[in-house]
Design a protein around this motif. Structure first.
Motif, PDB file in Angstrom:
ATOM      1  N   PRO A   1      -5.035   3.379  -4.439  1.00 29.70           N
ATOM      2  CA  PRO A   1      -4.447   2.680  -3.290  1.00 29.70           C
ATOM      3  C   PRO A   1      -5.505   2.102  -2.350  1.00 29.70           C
ATOM      4  O   PRO A   1      -5.210   1.210  -1.570  1.00 29.70           O
ATOM      5  CB  PRO A   1      -3.635   3.776  -2.583  1.00 29.70           C
ATOM      6  CG  PRO A   1      -3.388   4.804  -3.608  1.00 29.70           C
ATOM      7  CD  PRO A   1      -4.555   4.769  -4.541  1.00 29.70           C
TER       8      PRO A   1
ATOM      9  N   TRP B   1       0.840  -1.202   0.000  1.00 30.57           N
ATOM     10  CA  TRP B   1       0.000   0.000   0.000  1.00 30.57           C
ATOM     11  C   TRP B   1       0.877   1.256   0.000  1.00 30.57           C
ATOM     12  O   TRP B   1       0.614   2.205  -0.741  1.00 30.57           O
ATOM     13  CB  TRP B   1      -0.916  -0.013   1.230  1.00 30.57           C
ATOM     14  CG  TRP B   1      -1.772   1.214   1.315  1.00 30.57           C
ATOM     15  CD1 TRP B   1      -2.953   1.445   0.676  1.00 30.57           C
ATOM     16  CD2 TRP B   1      -1.498   2.401   2.084  1.00 30.57           C
ATOM     17  NE1 TRP B   1      -3.417   2.689   0.978  1.00 30.57           N
ATOM     18  CE2 TRP B   1      -2.560   3.306   1.840  1.00 30.57           C
ATOM     19  CE3 TRP B   1      -0.465   2.785   2.942  1.00 30.57           C
ATOM     20  CZ2 TRP B   1      -2.607   4.558   2.431  1.00 30.57           C
ATOM     21  CZ3 TRP B   1      -0.519   4.043   3.523  1.00 30.57           C
ATOM     22  CH2 TRP B   1      -1.581   4.911   3.272  1.00 30.57           C
TER      23      TRP B   1
ATOM     24  N   HIS C   1      -5.924  -1.267   0.596  1.00 32.94           N
ATOM     25  CA  HIS C   1      -5.962  -0.797   1.976  1.00 32.94           C
ATOM     26  C   HIS C   1      -6.368  -1.911   2.936  1.00 32.94           C
ATOM     27  O   HIS C   1      -7.076  -2.839   2.569  1.00 32.94           O
ATOM     28  CB  HIS C   1      -6.936   0.369   2.092  1.00 32.94           C
ATOM     29  CG  HIS C   1      -6.650   1.241   3.265  1.00 32.94           C
ATOM     30  ND1 HIS C   1      -7.307   1.080   4.445  1.00 32.94           N
ATOM     31  CD2 HIS C   1      -5.775   2.239   3.444  1.00 32.94           C
ATOM     32  CE1 HIS C   1      -6.844   1.971   5.307  1.00 32.94           C
ATOM     33  NE2 HIS C   1      -5.914   2.690   4.712  1.00 32.94           N
TER      34      HIS C   1
END
Lengths: 434, 310
Positions: B230, B121, B234
């Motif tokens: 992103p 991440w 997560h």
């Protein structure tokens, strides 16, 4: 990008009362319908975060929108206005799902709102394909959306700021003050690079130099090392620290005794965001910031807006309040211009790109790429009675999205902002042509 | 076995006629449900069968997604290469993570998988020039595989095909001797070791297979949304997948698929009704843990068992 964080509890108790009111009003409405042919409502899908980090921004924009539509009786050109609000949670995939629902299931004629630039970028692709007008009036500052290129959306109009203009205004103000060497401290994330890259480009162009750049992570708790590491030859400190970062930075900046020695320019006013000011107290005094709004603007339009806003929402508006209001007015003016036929996307958007009106933010117009042309304000934090406020001390009128450059000059530079991270101290590279 | 096949056939037929019945938005929602069903099933192989709890499963989902996104947006590679490359990258990522993480068990494994996923991440979030940072990579077109998948209906069948085949493969895997061995390991590692099974190799294989299917789900999700961000990587997505598995019924494959569909539907439905939707969703999760700890499938089995007793 402006004004991150600060969760506020969501509030919406309208559901039940509206239903009852609707039930009671239905016979009346039917009677009235005889007088005028019933037109289907204009449905506006509003996508804003009402949970998560950006809640405050979303709610302010929504409040601004509702204020304007209430002012005009929720009706344009004989058509009722219906807002359908959806929560994007600040996540792009959720925002996209909501956009699909609004367009395909609720059959809205346009989408409005948008805070997070990731959500805005994701929905823009979809809206462009479906030829659904998209009105950004909450934040959604991604520069590329209104600049010719792969992400450009011809059916989009933005009434909030784009990412780079507050940076350009900061550069112009610092240079005018006679400060030629600055040190920058920027949060380490996409929005940060865009902001400081925009600043570097405008500042280098004027002839200034960045002597030092530092990038603390977004979650930094202790800014001590960054502050003690500060280049002492700099004449001013430029920051972009959203969220709790700005607040912590200013406190430590004062504790380490440097605030009196270096003027501080807070691009986007993140540290001196109004809800922060009571916590900062005297520490905030004298900090400069740039943004396209402050509730302290002394114009009749703004004073009227602030008074009405405070009455309704029991707090001062952030920049998103007038953004929301401006977008709503833009929609209404454009809809009037096309006689209420908002379904004709091309004509509707063309009309919206031609609107011109005064607002709490100042005079607004829209450029041919769909970005609002508006004033940028330099504010300084001062004490008024027992309150701390951001007072406008200088302004740049009619700032367009490329200001102070032209589109041609803007596009002639080789490096995009994010690519300049780590080399903003090198003006030759910043200004390198293609 | 005959009955199971019949049910599968009826199920497939029911799905096949959905595009004729549903308006486009709900068809898109069902597509999303199928993608997350596949993702949850892949996690169930690890959690439910191999007994390996993971809080980093989104890493493989995201690895697949980013590989497709980067290859198409940055390298302008054909979708014929990008799509398999995405699955491959996730599988390779799974092998690497498994090699690093499988030294630990239980809550330590949870922590290691979480940490590894956060690294991925962090790269996606921080490497702005390559990955677009938190703005992600927009502008990924729907692919053309013989026919254009731009329309919701065509894309629905595309996802149905992959999810269907993957579900059958996963079902075959858990019923195979390998799957039985996995369950044995879950119950008692030492006993399986004593019986001559290579425990580590079994767990490693399960981990890698799960990563591969998660990557496939990620690749499909990129095409569904036409962007990567992103958020796909997560920890919230990893946790959500775990909740899907638990809500549906750990170690049942069908359960996690139902759990995924239910959660996607609830999130969409409740959040449109009220701003307090997070509260309601939370109450549902708490109620599930209290009254149906073995998930929806567990609840159903208890119900049928009670009926038989009578």
């Amino acid at each position: 990008m402006a004004n991150l964080a600060w969760l506020k509890p969501a509030r919406n108790k309208r559901g039940a009362t509206t239903l009852i009111a609707a039930a009671l009003a239905a016979p009346l409405a039917l009677a009235a319908a005889d007088a005028r042919a019933q037109q289907p409502p204009i449905k506006i899908g509003v996508i804003v975060p009402t949970s998560g980090t950006f809640t405050a921004n979303g709610e302010d924009a929504l409040a601004g929108m509702r204020m304007y539509f209430d002012e005009i009786g929720n009706e344009i050109a004989g058509r009722k206005i219906q807002l359908i609000v959806e929560d994007d949670q600040g996540k792009p995939d959720v925002g996209l799902t909501k956009a699909r629902k609004l367009v395909e299931s609720d059959k809205v004629q346009m989408l409005a709102g948008f805070v997070s630039s990731a959500v805005t970028l994701a929905v823009s692709e979809y809206a462009r394909d479906k030829k659904i007008p998209m009105i950004i009036n909450a934040d959604g500052g991604a520069n590329e959306l209104t600049i010719p290129g792969p992400l450009f959306n011809p059916t989009l109009v933005r009434f909030s700021q784009n990412g780079r203009t507050p940076s350009a205004a900061a550069a112009a103000f610092i240079y005018k003050q006679g400060w030629r060497k600055v040190a920058t401290i920027t949060s380490d994330f996409a929005g940060g690079f865009d902001t400081i890259g925009g600043f570097a480009q405008a500042f280098c162009k004027l002839g200034g130099t960045i002597t030092q750049e530092q990038y603390p992570p977004l979650t930094t708790n202790d800014y001590g090392p960054y502050i003690t590491n500060l280049d002492r030859s700099a004449e001013a400190v430029v920051t972009f620290l959203p969220g709790a970062g700005g607040l912590r930075f200013v406190k430590q900046f004062v504790e380490l005794g440097l605030k009196d020695k270096y003027p501080m320019m807070d691009i986007f006013g993140q540290a001196v965001y109004e809800p922060n000011l009571p916590q900062l107290g005297d520490a905030a005094l004298g900090i400069y910031s740039t943004l396209h709004y402050t509730p302290m603007i002394k114009t009749p339009e703004n004073e009227r807006f602030v008074k009405a806003y405070v009455e309704r929402n029991k707090r001062l508006p952030s920049d998103n309040g007038p953004d929301g209001w401006a977008g709503a007015k833009g929609i209404a003016e454009a809809a009037k211009a096309v006689g209420g036929k908002v379904e004709d996307t091309e004509k509707f958007i063309a009309a919206m790109k031609g609107v011109k009106f005064a607002s709490a933010k100042g005079d607004l117009s829209v450029d041919k790429y769909g970005q609002v042309i508006q004033a940028m304000y330099v504010r300084r934090t001062e004490k008024a009675g027992n309150d701390y406020v951001n007072v406008p001390i200088a302004s740049y009128e009619n700032v367009d999205q490329f200001w102070p450059f032209s589109l041609e000059e803007f596009e002639s530079y080789k490096y995009r902002y994010a690519e300049l991270k780590g080399s903003t101290t090198n003006c030759a590279k910043v200004l390198e042509k293609k | 076995m005959g009955r199971a096949l019949l049910i599968a056939l009826i199920g497939a037929a029911a799905f096949a006629v959905l595009p004729a019945l549903l308006p486009s938005y709900y068809l898109g929602l069902v597509t999303k449900m199928m993608i997350f069903a596949l993702f949850a099933m892949s996690l169930d192989l690890m959690v439910g069968y191999a007994g390996l709890a993971s809080l980093g499963h989104a890493a493989f989902f995201g690895l697949g997604a980013y590989t497709v996104g980067l290859l198409i947006v940055r390298a302008h590679v054909s979708e014929w290469i990008a799509f398999p490359a995405g699955v491959l990258a996730a599988t390779a990522g799974g092998a690497l993570f498994a090699a690093l993480a499988l030294r630990a068990r239980g809550s330590y494994l949870l922590m290691i998988t979480l940490a590894l996923a956060q690294v991925v991440w962090g790269i996606a979030f921080g490497w702005r020039t390559l990955t677009g940072g938190d703005d992600g990579l927009p502008g990924i077109p729907r692919p053309v595989y013989f026919i254009s998948l731009a329309g919701e209906t065509a894309f629905f069948y595309f996802v149905l095909l992959f999810t269907g085949i993957s579900a059958l493969l996963l079902a075959a895997i858990v019923r195979s001797p390998f799957g039985r061995a996995l369950r044995g390991i879950r119950e008692s590692e030492t006993r399986m070791q004593a019986l001559g099974f290579n425990v580590w190799r079994h767990q490693f294989t399960a981990f890698v297979i799960a990563a591969g299917f998660a990557g496939l789900a990620g690749c499909l999700y990129v095409y569904h949304n036409r962007f990567v961000s992103p958020d796909f990587l997560h920890v919230v997505v990893s946790a959500e997948a775990l909740i899907m598995v638990i809500l549906g019924g750990v170690g049942t494959l069908l359960g996690p698929a139902i759990g995924a569909a239910l959660i996607i539907f609830l999130e969409d439905f409740i959040s449109s009704q009220t701003q307090r939707w997070l509260l309601i969703l939370g109450i549902i999760y708490v109620a599930t843990t209290l009254y149906a700890p073995r998930g929806i499938i567990g609840l159903y089995k208890e119900y049928t068992a009670r009926k038989k007793q009578r």
